[in-house]
Write a protein that holds these residues in place. Structure first.
Motif, PDB file in Angstrom:
ATOM      1  N   GLY A  56      -1.025   5.767   5.260  1.00  0.00           N
ATOM      2  CA  GLY A  56      -0.672   4.779   4.157  1.00  0.00           C
ATOM      3  C   GLY A  56      -1.056   3.154   4.736  1.00  0.00           C
ATOM      4  N   GLY A  57      -0.088   2.443   4.542  1.00  0.00           N
ATOM      5  CA  GLY A  57       0.035   0.896   4.533  1.00  0.00           C
ATOM      6  C   GLY A  57       0.266   0.460   5.876  1.00  0.00           C
ATOM      7  N   ALA A  58       0.251   1.462   7.013  1.00  0.00           N
ATOM      8  CA  ALA A  58       0.585   0.986   8.334  1.00  0.00           C
ATOM      9  C   ALA A  58      -0.494   1.478   9.307  1.00  0.00           C
ATOM     10  CB  ALA A  58       1.796   1.734   8.568  1.00  0.00           C
ATOM     11  N   LYS A  59      -0.677   0.608  10.298  1.00  0.00           N
ATOM     12  CA  LYS A  59      -1.859   0.861  11.181  1.00  0.00           C
ATOM     13  C   LYS A  59      -1.527   0.487  12.636  1.00  0.00           C
ATOM     14  CE  LYS A  59      -5.599  -1.822  11.617  1.00  0.00           C
ATOM     15  NZ  LYS A  59      -6.857  -2.401  11.484  1.00  0.00           N
TER      16      LYS A  59
ATOM     17  N   GLU B 232       0.858  -1.118   0.054  1.00  0.00           N
ATOM     18  CA  GLU B 232       0.132  -0.021   0.163  1.00  0.00           C
ATOM     19  C   GLU B 232       0.849   1.143   0.003  1.00  0.00           C
ATOM     20  OE1 GLU B 232      -3.273   0.021  -0.225  1.00  0.00           O
ATOM     21  OE2 GLU B 232      -2.935  -2.366  -0.538  1.00  0.00           O
ATOM     22  N   ALA B 233       0.434   2.154  -0.857  1.00  0.00           N
ATOM     23  CA  ALA B 233       1.205   3.595  -0.698  1.00  0.00           C
ATOM     24  C   ALA B 233       0.775   4.483  -0.065  1.00  0.00           C
ATOM     25  CB  ALA B 233       0.799   4.220  -2.255  1.00  0.00           C
ATOM     26  N   GLY B 234       1.497   5.464   0.345  1.00  0.00           N
ATOM     27  CA  GLY B 234       1.212   6.627   1.222  1.00  0.00           C
ATOM     28  C   GLY B 234      -0.178   7.107   1.155  1.00  0.00           C
ATOM     29  N   ASP B 235      -0.903   6.977  -0.210  1.00  0.00           N
ATOM     30  CA  ASP B 235      -2.222   7.560  -0.252  1.00  0.00           C
ATOM     31  C   ASP B 235      -3.305   6.525   0.193  1.00  0.00           C
ATOM     32  OD1 ASP B 235      -1.863   6.076  -2.467  1.00  0.00           O
ATOM     33  OD2 ASP B 235      -2.607   7.643  -3.706  1.00  0.00           O
ATOM     34  N   SER B 236      -2.984   5.205   0.601  1.00  0.00           N
ATOM     35  CA  SER B 236      -3.972   4.053   0.715  1.00  0.00           C
ATOM     36  C   SER B 236      -4.948   4.327   1.725  1.00  0.00           C
ATOM     37  CB  SER B 236      -3.012   2.946   1.111  1.00  0.00           C
ATOM     38  OG  SER B 236      -3.968   1.971   1.410  1.00  0.00           O
TER      39      SER B 236
ATOM     40  N   GLN C  54      -2.290  15.095   3.184  1.00  0.00           N
ATOM     41  CA  GLN C  54      -1.476  16.160   2.737  1.00  0.00           C
ATOM     42  C   GLN C  54      -0.314  15.596   2.071  1.00  0.00           C
ATOM     43  OE1 GLN C  54       1.601  16.764   5.834  1.00  0.00           O
ATOM     44  NE2 GLN C  54       1.527  18.823   5.646  1.00  0.00           N
ATOM     45  N   ASN C  55       0.082  16.344   0.856  1.00  0.00           N
ATOM     46  CA  ASN C  55       0.894  16.026  -0.055  1.00  0.00           C
ATOM     47  C   ASN C  55       0.812  14.413  -0.543  1.00  0.00           C
ATOM     48  OD1 ASN C  55       1.926  18.568   0.391  1.00  0.00           O
ATOM     49  ND2 ASN C  55       3.403  17.741   2.042  1.00  0.00           N
ATOM     50  N   GLY C  56      -0.346  14.169  -0.881  1.00  0.00           N
ATOM     51  CA  GLY C  56      -0.477  12.855  -1.459  1.00  0.00           C
ATOM     52  C   GLY C  56      -0.672  11.762  -0.410  1.00  0.00           C
ATOM     53  N   ARG C  57      -0.610  12.092   0.806  1.00  0.00           N
ATOM     54  CA  ARG C  57      -0.740  11.132   1.646  1.00  0.00           C
ATOM     55  C   ARG C  57      -1.885  11.052   2.504  1.00  0.00           C
ATOM     56  NH1 ARG C  57       1.784  12.364   6.071  1.00  0.00           N
ATOM     57  NH2 ARG C  57       2.419  14.287   5.370  1.00  0.00           N
ATOM     58  N   PHE C  58      -2.377   9.871   2.944  1.00  0.00           N
ATOM     59  CA  PHE C  58      -3.718   9.780   3.831  1.00  0.00           C
ATOM     60  C   PHE C  58      -3.370   9.003   4.927  1.00  0.00           C
ATOM     61  CE2 PHE C  58      -7.294   7.225   4.956  1.00  0.00           C
ATOM     62  CZ  PHE C  58      -8.210   8.031   5.025  1.00  0.00           C
TER      63      PHE C  58
END
Length: 175
Positions: free
Chosen positions: A140-143, A89-93, A116-120
């Motif tokens: 992104g891909g971390a929770k 998963e990318a930063g905007d996932s 922000q800056n393409g990140r979610f």
């Protein structure tokens, strides 16, 4: 007479201090503000590695074994946290957010998203018992998720967001 005066003073101080204890709503609001700052800030330098994942972990926290490449168990005292990492998963996932929202039975008392800056990223909180709350922070891909006492919600949200923002999966070695 001086003892009665001291007793009155102690009671007055106790009553006054009881108003200083933050409510769950105040803890959560402060936590969301701190998580938003952590999301918008530059990622912390990594200081911990588990399998193929480098990440920031504040002092006093420990990575437990067995943890694996994608599910990392972190503890501090009797508190446990689980870090899920999806390197695909990318930063905007929005994957982790979408998965949480898929269960309409879960009622979240906080559901804040950040972009922000393409990140979610997001933080969510739901009450699971009288003084216990499920706290989730993701970027992104971390929770990172935990069950938190009311008094620890804000501090947990802050470091949890700092940690998920710092995730930097290593490249899989090609053979």
């Amino acid at each position: 007479m001086p003892r009665k005066g001291l007793l009155v003073l102690l009671i007055a101080a106790a009553v006054g201090l009881s108003g200083c204890v933050a409510s769950a709503e105040e803890q959560v609001a402060n936590g969301v503000a701190q998580a938003a700052k952590a999301f918008e800030a530059e990622p912390r330098n990594t200081n911990e590695t588990s399998e193929n994942t480098d990440f920031y972990l504040p002092g006093g926290y420990t990575v437990e074994e067995p943890s694996d490449e994608y599910n990392i168990i972190i503890t501090k005292g009797s508190d446990s946290f689980v870090l899920f990492v999806n390197p695909n998963e990318a930063g905007d996932s929005t994957l982790f957010y979408d998965l949480q929202k898929a269960d309409p039975e879960r009622k979240w008392v906080v559901d804040e998203t950040f972009e922000q800056n393409g990140r979610f990223g997001f933080v969510t909180v739901r009450q699971v018992a009288e003084n216990l709350f499920e706290v989730v922070a993701s970027a992104g891909g971390a929770k990172l998720t935990t069950i938190s006492e009311k008094k620890k919600i804000d501090s947990n949200m802050e470091w949890m967001m700092k940690t998920v923002r710092s995730i930097n999966p290593k490249e899989e070695e090609q053979e």
